[in-house]
Design an enzyme around this catalytic site. Structure first.
Site, PDB file in Angstrom:
ATOM      1  N   SER A   9       4.291   9.994   9.393  1.00  0.00           N
ATOM      2  CA  SER A   9       3.164   9.491   9.415  1.00  0.00           C
ATOM      3  C   SER A   9       2.411  10.229  11.193  1.00  0.00           C
ATOM      4  CB  SER A   9       3.551   8.247  10.024  1.00  0.00           C
ATOM      5  OG  SER A   9       1.914   7.628  10.755  1.00  0.00           O
ATOM      6  N   HIS A  34       1.982  11.666   5.266  1.00  0.00           N
ATOM      7  CA  HIS A  34       1.255   9.880   5.500  1.00  0.00           C
ATOM      8  C   HIS A  34       0.215   9.908   6.683  1.00  0.00           C
ATOM      9  CE1 HIS A  34       2.239   4.991   4.737  1.00  0.00           C
ATOM     10  NE2 HIS A  34       2.145   5.447   6.165  1.00  0.00           N
ATOM     11  N   ASP A  36      -2.170   6.735   8.070  1.00  0.00           N
ATOM     12  CA  ASP A  36      -2.169   5.650   8.432  1.00  0.00           C
ATOM     13  C   ASP A  36      -3.662   5.047   8.550  1.00  0.00           C
ATOM     14  OD1 ASP A  36      -0.155   4.435   7.654  1.00  0.00           O
ATOM     15  OD2 ASP A  36       0.590   5.518   9.711  1.00  0.00           O
ATOM     16  N   MET A  38      -6.507   1.611   8.635  1.00  0.00           N
ATOM     17  CA  MET A  38      -6.141   0.239  10.119  1.00  0.00           C
ATOM     18  C   MET A  38      -7.653  -0.167  10.202  1.00  0.00           C
ATOM     19  SD  MET A  38      -2.812   0.490  11.976  1.00  0.00           S
ATOM     20  CE  MET A  38      -1.398   2.194  11.764  1.00  0.00           C
ATOM     21  N   HIS A  67      -2.812   5.281   3.364  1.00  0.00           N
ATOM     22  CA  HIS A  67      -1.536   4.207   3.516  1.00  0.00           C
ATOM     23  C   HIS A  67      -3.517   3.232   3.778  1.00  0.00           C
ATOM     24  CE1 HIS A  67       1.253   1.388   5.075  1.00  0.00           C
ATOM     25  NE2 HIS A  67       0.440   0.060   4.520  1.00  0.00           N
ATOM     26  N   MET A  69      -4.387  -0.217   5.221  1.00  0.00           N
ATOM     27  CA  MET A  69      -3.853  -1.047   5.701  1.00  0.00           C
ATOM     28  C   MET A  69      -5.177  -2.032   5.988  1.00  0.00           C
ATOM     29  SD  MET A  69      -0.626   0.300   7.957  1.00  0.00           S
ATOM     30  CE  MET A  69      -0.895   1.310   7.735  1.00  0.00           C
ATOM     31  N   MET A 142       6.994  -2.075   3.324  1.00  0.00           N
ATOM     32  CA  MET A 142       7.205  -2.267   4.169  1.00  0.00           C
ATOM     33  C   MET A 142       7.804  -2.599   4.860  1.00  0.00           C
ATOM     34  SD  MET A 142       4.180  -0.950   5.231  1.00  0.00           S
ATOM     35  CE  MET A 142       4.683  -0.604   7.040  1.00  0.00           C
ATOM     36  N   PHE A 148       1.411  -0.771  14.162  1.00  0.00           N
ATOM     37  CA  PHE A 148       1.717   0.401  15.167  1.00  0.00           C
ATOM     38  C   PHE A 148       3.218   0.633  14.407  1.00  0.00           C
ATOM     39  CE2 PHE A 148      -0.311  -3.165  16.831  1.00  0.00           C
ATOM     40  CZ  PHE A 148      -1.402  -2.763  17.195  1.00  0.00           C
ATOM     41  N   GLY A 149       2.956   2.550  15.192  1.00  0.00           N
ATOM     42  CA  GLY A 149       4.439   2.965  15.381  1.00  0.00           C
ATOM     43  C   GLY A 149       5.337   2.490  16.312  1.00  0.00           C
ATOM     44  N   ASP A 176       8.461   2.471   4.771  1.00  0.00           N
ATOM     45  CA  ASP A 176       7.733   3.046   5.939  1.00  0.00           C
ATOM     46  C   ASP A 176       7.549   1.793   7.242  1.00  0.00           C
ATOM     47  OD1 ASP A 176       5.559   3.802   7.920  1.00  0.00           O
ATOM     48  OD2 ASP A 176       4.053   3.217   5.961  1.00  0.00           O
TER      49      ASP A 176
END
Ligand code: DX5
Ligand code: ZN
Length: 227
Positions: A9, A34, A36, A38, A67, A69, A142, A148-149, A176
């Site tokens: 990610s 990956h 992310d 958001m 991904h 979100m 998920m 958040f990571g 993930d």
């Protein structure tokens, strides 16, 4: 059986050196990248828009695993597809109804997305997606609440992966959130074959050894599946 794929990610990479980080993780053996996305609405964080995905696609040699979100995946599908998403995944919680899931899946395919994924939050039951899983290429389970990571892995979601494989689902199952050398074997054993890891990979001093270690432990944990 689907191959084991490691999808680092980029959320945990150094954004000031995006191209270098992409090259570094690819050279270290990443299978997918990956990304992310958001929107500050579906999740309380705001990250990567289409122009940045496009910039990543221009330097990346591995497929982009995007991904989403975001609250409105349908509205943004053309943008992320054109930006170069190879795998494009939306959340069932954002879609709402199964009918809307189908509309989104169709729109992604019409935009030329090669692999369409559907994601579920940790507290969303598998039953929510069972009627559409045969229409997608990937189910993303998920293992943290998105946003958040660096969060702690939630082992209680593993049952969903097991149940999906027991029902005969043979396409990609991705997990993930909170994956590392300690948590990955249980994911693999349950039937996961695509492993996202952000902080465990970018936080490591030796990226290659870390990615190879994760892949090897996935292979070991999945070995009985093959027998
Ligand atoms: C969480 C993101 C994850 C996250 C994973 O909202 O979807 O992809 O970056 O990071 P780690 O591996 O650090 O949990
Ligand atoms: Zn993610």
């Amino acid at each position: 059986m689907q191959p084991s794929l490691i999808s680092p990610s980029l959320l945990s990479c150094d954004f000031a050196r995006l191209a270098t980080e992409v090259a570094r993780v690819e050279e270290a053996g990443a299978d997918w990248l990956h990304v992310d996305v958001m929107d500050g609405h579906f999740v309380p964080n705001l990250t990567i828009g289409p122009p940045v995905v496009e910039a990543i696609a221009q330097v990346a040699r591995r497929p982009l695993d995007v991904h989403l979100m975001i609250t409105d995946p349908l509205a943004y599908a053309p943008h992320y597809a054109k930006a170069g998403a190879h795998v494009l995944t939306f959340h069932v919680e954002a879609a709402g109804t199964l009918a809307h899931c189908r509309t989104i899946i169709r729109a992604f395919r019409d935009e030329g997305v090669r692999q369409v994924g559907i994601a579920l939050n940790p507290d969303t039951p598998l039953e929510r997606v069972l009627d559409v899983v045969d229409e997608v290429d990937l189910v993303l389970v998920m293992s943290v609440f998105p946003g958040f990571g660096g969060q702690r892995f939630m082992p209680e979601v593993l049952g969903k992966v097991r149940a999906l494989r027991e029902r005969g689902f043979e396409r990609h199952i991705e997990m993930d959130g909170g994956l590392n050398a300690a948590t990955l074997p249980a994911c693999a054993e349950a039937g996961t074959n695509v492993f996202v890891a952000g902080s465990a990979i970018f936080g490591a001093s030796d990226l290659r050894a870390t990615i190879q270690g994760l892949r090897a432990s996935a292979a070991r944990a999945r070995a009985p599946e093959r027998a």
